[in-house]
Scaffold this motif. Structure first.
Motif, PDB file in Angstrom:
ATOM      1  N   ASN A  18       0.833  -1.211   0.000  1.00 12.00           N
ATOM      2  CA  ASN A  18       0.000   0.000   0.000  1.00 12.00           C
ATOM      3  C   ASN A  18       0.866   1.259   0.000  1.00 12.00           C
ATOM      4  O   ASN A  18       0.591   2.216  -0.735  1.00 12.00           O
ATOM      5  CB  ASN A  18      -0.939   0.021   1.201  1.00 12.00           C
ATOM      6  N   LEU A  19       1.893   1.261   0.834  1.00 11.32           N
ATOM      7  CA  LEU A  19       2.790   2.414   0.885  1.00 11.32           C
ATOM      8  C   LEU A  19       3.520   2.592  -0.443  1.00 11.32           C
ATOM      9  O   LEU A  19       3.660   3.707  -0.944  1.00 11.32           O
ATOM     10  CB  LEU A  19       3.793   2.263   2.031  1.00 11.32           C
ATOM     11  N   GLN A  20       3.955   1.494  -1.008  1.00  6.59           N
ATOM     12  CA  GLN A  20       4.665   1.544  -2.291  1.00  6.59           C
ATOM     13  C   GLN A  20       3.757   2.085  -3.398  1.00  6.59           C
ATOM     14  O   GLN A  20       4.213   2.759  -4.306  1.00  6.59           O
ATOM     15  CB  GLN A  20       5.165   0.145  -2.643  1.00  6.59           C
ATOM     16  N   GLN A  21       2.466   1.805  -3.280  1.00  9.21           N
ATOM     17  CA  GLN A  21       1.506   2.247  -4.294  1.00  9.21           C
ATOM     18  C   GLN A  21       0.905   3.611  -3.992  1.00  9.21           C
ATOM     19  O   GLN A  21      -0.047   4.023  -4.648  1.00  9.21           O
ATOM     20  CB  GLN A  21       0.406   1.193  -4.452  1.00  9.21           C
ATOM     21  N   GLY A  22       1.439   4.298  -2.984  1.00 12.60           N
ATOM     22  CA  GLY A  22       1.048   5.680  -2.759  1.00 12.60           C
ATOM     23  C   GLY A  22       0.090   5.951  -1.615  1.00 12.60           C
ATOM     24  O   GLY A  22      -0.455   7.059  -1.515  1.00 12.60           O
ATOM     25  N   GLY A  32      -0.837   7.856  10.068  1.00 11.98           N
ATOM     26  CA  GLY A  32      -0.212   7.778   8.756  1.00 11.98           C
ATOM     27  C   GLY A  32       1.270   7.510   8.787  1.00 11.98           C
ATOM     28  O   GLY A  32       1.934   7.573   7.750  1.00 11.98           O
ATOM     29  N   CYS A  33       1.797   7.192   9.958  1.00 13.63           N
ATOM     30  CA  CYS A  33       3.228   6.920  10.116  1.00 13.63           C
ATOM     31  C   CYS A  33       3.486   5.422   9.952  1.00 13.63           C
ATOM     32  O   CYS A  33       2.634   4.678   9.484  1.00 13.63           O
ATOM     33  CB  CYS A  33       3.685   7.405  11.487  1.00 13.63           C
ATOM     34  N   ASN A  34       4.646   4.981  10.358  1.00 17.98           N
ATOM     35  CA  ASN A  34       5.025   3.568  10.229  1.00 17.98           C
ATOM     36  C   ASN A  34       4.039   2.672  10.979  1.00 17.98           C
ATOM     37  O   ASN A  34       3.438   1.767  10.393  1.00 17.98           O
ATOM     38  CB  ASN A  34       6.441   3.346  10.762  1.00 17.98           C
ATOM     39  N   GLU A  97       8.571   2.046  14.499  1.00 17.18           N
ATOM     40  CA  GLU A  97       8.498   3.495  14.351  1.00 17.18           C
ATOM     41  C   GLU A  97       9.866   4.088  14.026  1.00 17.18           C
ATOM     42  O   GLU A  97       9.974   5.069  13.311  1.00 17.18           O
ATOM     43  CB  GLU A  97       7.903   4.126  15.612  1.00 17.18           C
ATOM     44  N   LYS A  98      10.927   3.460  14.517  1.00 18.95           N
ATOM     45  CA  LYS A  98      12.285   3.960  14.278  1.00 18.95           C
ATOM     46  C   LYS A  98      13.064   3.132  13.245  1.00 18.95           C
ATOM     47  O   LYS A  98      14.196   3.472  12.907  1.00 18.95           O
ATOM     48  CB  LYS A  98      13.085   3.970  15.597  1.00 18.95           C
ATOM     49  N   LEU A  99      12.476   2.030  12.768  1.00 15.13           N
ATOM     50  CA  LEU A  99      13.134   1.116  11.817  1.00 15.13           C
ATOM     51  C   LEU A  99      14.488   0.660  12.350  1.00 15.13           C
ATOM     52  O   LEU A  99      15.500   0.728  11.663  1.00 15.13           O
ATOM     53  CB  LEU A  99      13.306   1.778  10.438  1.00 15.13           C
ATOM     54  N   VAL A 119      11.184   7.945   5.949  1.00 16.89           N
ATOM     55  CA  VAL A 119      11.261   7.905   4.491  1.00 16.89           C
ATOM     56  C   VAL A 119      10.474   6.694   3.997  1.00 16.89           C
ATOM     57  O   VAL A 119      10.777   5.550   4.353  1.00 16.89           O
ATOM     58  CB  VAL A 119      12.732   7.837   4.010  1.00 16.89           C
ATOM     59  N   ARG A 120       9.462   6.969   3.207  1.00 12.46           N
ATOM     60  CA  ARG A 120       8.538   5.936   2.732  1.00 12.46           C
ATOM     61  C   ARG A 120       9.257   4.692   2.191  1.00 12.46           C
ATOM     62  O   ARG A 120       8.935   3.567   2.569  1.00 12.46           O
ATOM     63  CB  ARG A 120       7.632   6.521   1.653  1.00 12.46           C
ATOM     64  N   ASN A 121      10.217   4.869   1.289  1.00 12.92           N
ATOM     65  CA  ASN A 121      10.885   3.718   0.678  1.00 12.92           C
ATOM     66  C   ASN A 121      11.636   2.875   1.709  1.00 12.92           C
ATOM     67  O   ASN A 121      11.689   1.650   1.588  1.00 12.92           O
ATOM     68  CB  ASN A 121      11.826   4.161  -0.441  1.00 12.92           C
ATOM     69  N   ASP A 122      12.205   3.519   2.712  1.00 10.06           N
ATOM     70  CA  ASP A 122      12.888   2.779   3.772  1.00 10.06           C
ATOM     71  C   ASP A 122      11.882   1.989   4.615  1.00 10.06           C
ATOM     72  O   ASP A 122      12.161   0.871   5.033  1.00 10.06           O
ATOM     73  CB  ASP A 122      13.706   3.722   4.657  1.00 10.06           C
TER      74      ASP A 122
END
Length: 155
Positions: A18-22, A32-34, A97-99, A119-122
């Motif tokens: 879903n995140l990858q698709q926008g 809307g965060c991680n 939340e912090k990856l 960062v979305r991609n991360d």
């Protein structure tokens, strides 16, 4: 580390997709965060509902997790409870939340372990890698009957 199960693995993958698709992503928004995006997938609540629930108490996801009480009946605690029932731990939510979960990060080459938490991609990469890790852990627990294993070896 989370309890590996199909529901959680699939929720992580759907969230990443879903995140990858926008899908809406805003690290400073509790819905809307991680964690918020994964919470949407696990609870079927909207980002706005999750954010509104979180705003009934103070703080970001780390503070919400620190103040979590399974018997409080605060709406954000009910959200967190659903996430825990899906197999997550409180520590998993903080790491998401912090990856920064070491077990997830160790799956990356050394030079790629410095993910940016906002960062979305991360986030997509982290969730996908975490789902793969949980799937590997789940598969390790599956024991096939000896005859099936022997047939596979002969073939």
């Amino acid at each position: 580390m989370a309890r590996p199960n199909l529901e959680l693995i699939e929720a992580l993958r759907r969230t990443a997709r879903n995140l990858q698709q926008g899908a809406h992503y805003q690290w400073g928004h509790m819905g809307g965060c991680n964690c918020g995006n994964l919470a949407q997938e696990l609870t079927k609540l909207s980002k706005d509902q999750i954010h509104r629930y979180a705003m009934e108490r103070y703080g970001d996801w780390n503070e919400q997790v620190d103040d979590y009480c399974p018997t409080s009946a605060m709406p954000i605690d009910l959200v967190i409870n659903e996430m825990l029932n899906a197999g997550l731990t409180l520590e998993d939510l903080k790491h998401l939340e912090k990856l920064d979960d070491r077990a997830v990060l160790h799956r990356f080459p050394l030079e790629q372990r410095h993910l940016r938490h906002n960062v979305r991609n991360d986030v997509v990469l982290y969730m996908t890698t975490w789902a793969d890790l949980l799937e590997d852990q789940l598969l390790e627990k599956i024991k096939l009957p000896q005859e099936i294993t022997e047939v596979a070896l002969v073939a």
